[in-house]
Enzyme design. Structure first.
Site, PDB file in Angstrom:
ATOM      1  CG  HIS A   4      -2.024  -1.026   1.104  1.00  0.00           C
ATOM      2  ND1 HIS A   4      -2.983  -1.004   0.119  1.00  0.00           N
ATOM      3  CD2 HIS A   4      -2.285  -2.129   1.862  1.00  0.00           C
ATOM      4  CE1 HIS A   4      -3.808  -2.031   0.280  1.00  0.00           C
ATOM      5  NE2 HIS A   4      -3.403  -2.730   1.324  1.00  0.00           N
ATOM      6  CD  GLU A  42      -4.270  -9.042   4.629  1.00  0.00           C
ATOM      7  OE1 GLU A  42      -4.222  -7.853   4.999  1.00  0.00           O
ATOM      8  OE2 GLU A  42      -3.782  -9.445   3.566  1.00  0.00           O
ATOM      9  CB  ALA A  73      -7.217  -2.713   8.143  1.00  0.00           C
TER      10      ALA A  73
END
Length: 264
Positions: free
Chosen positions: A44, A149, A174
């Site tokens: 990211h 994830e 997240a």
């Protein structure tokens, strides 16, 4: 073997921090602290391979025993071989959902016959000067972390952990909280219960499980949950938090100043 992989393999509790600022000065400075590793994020950020290489050099220049681990953008054999050719201590790969994907990850960073990694005289081999010795001994020395994830990853966590060559699992709070419809609710009882099966795989498989906490005040809580290792804090968040503290301190100091009266 590296310091962090040794700790992982021996049930140690390594500590790292997250680097998203692509500058070797940040990497070198942080690596002078009492950290086992830094996690350089390529998923990211806009970091290129050249940037990651200079950051790895910065960490090595600190000469403090801190390892460089790189979070690659995807479970891609081409990307993975180019990253490990830099000579980093380990890789973390996002969105590992199955044992098959975990095996692809392991094969990507191992030379034949155990894997498919191409052979080259890269920085990892001291530019060819340590070529034969490195190629002979490299398999199994690169810390290999699979990120959990998604719902599929959550369901298959034990199978992923049982893949030979996976050294650790890592709960991405997240993305996983979003996938479960609980985005940013990582302190909620519901999310804690949802991820407990992943944490429990550490007991059943012997493979450590880690996570990230941007909030350093939550370190005690994360360890109490049963996580074996942590990445604590992100560089940009820690920087901004420190500046916020300076702003608050300045405002408080100004408030304490008593205006001087012009009348006797």
């Amino acid at each position: 073997m590296t310091n962090t992989k040794d700790l992982i393999d021996s049930d140690g509790h390594p500590l790292g921090t997250w680097l998203s600022i692509g500058h070797p000065k940040v990497a070198e400075g942080v690596a002078q602290l009492d950290l086992d590793f830094v996690l350089v994020d390529m998923e990211h950020t806009t970091m290129t391979l050249e940037t990651v290489e200079t950051m790895a050099r910065g960490v090595d220049a600190a000469n403090n025993g801190t390892d460089t681990i790189v979070r690659v953008p995807w479970n891609d054999p081409v990307r993975l071989k180019r990253v490990v050719d830099i000579g980093v201590a380990g890789v973390m790969v996002p969105m590992i959902d199955s044992a098959e994907e975990a095996r692809t990850l392991v094969e990507s960073i191992r030379y034949p016959p155990e894997g498919i990694r191409g052979i080259a005289g890269s920085r990892a081999t001291d530019y060819g000067r340590n070529f034969e010795e490195y190629v002979t001994n490299a398999n199994g020395t690169i810390l290999t972390i699979a990120q959990i994830e998604t719902e599929a990853g959550l369901e298959n966590a034990e199978e992923i952990a049982n893949v030979d060559g996976i050294d650790a699992l890592f709960v991405g709070p997240a993305d996983l909280s979003s996938a479960l419809g609980m985005f940013a609710e990582w302190d909620s009882e519901e999310f804690t219960q949802a991820i407990q099966p992943v944490i429990d795989t550490s007991e059943t498989t012997g493979v450590p499980v880690g996570t990230l906490t941007v909030d350093i005040d939550a370190i005690d809580e994360r360890l109490a949950q049963g996580f074996d290792f942590l990445i604590a804090g992100k560089d940009i968040s820690l920087l901004m938090d420190s500046i916020d503290q300076a702003i608050d301190g300045y405002s408080a100091a100004l408030d304490k100043q008593t205006p001087t009266s012009s009348f006797d």
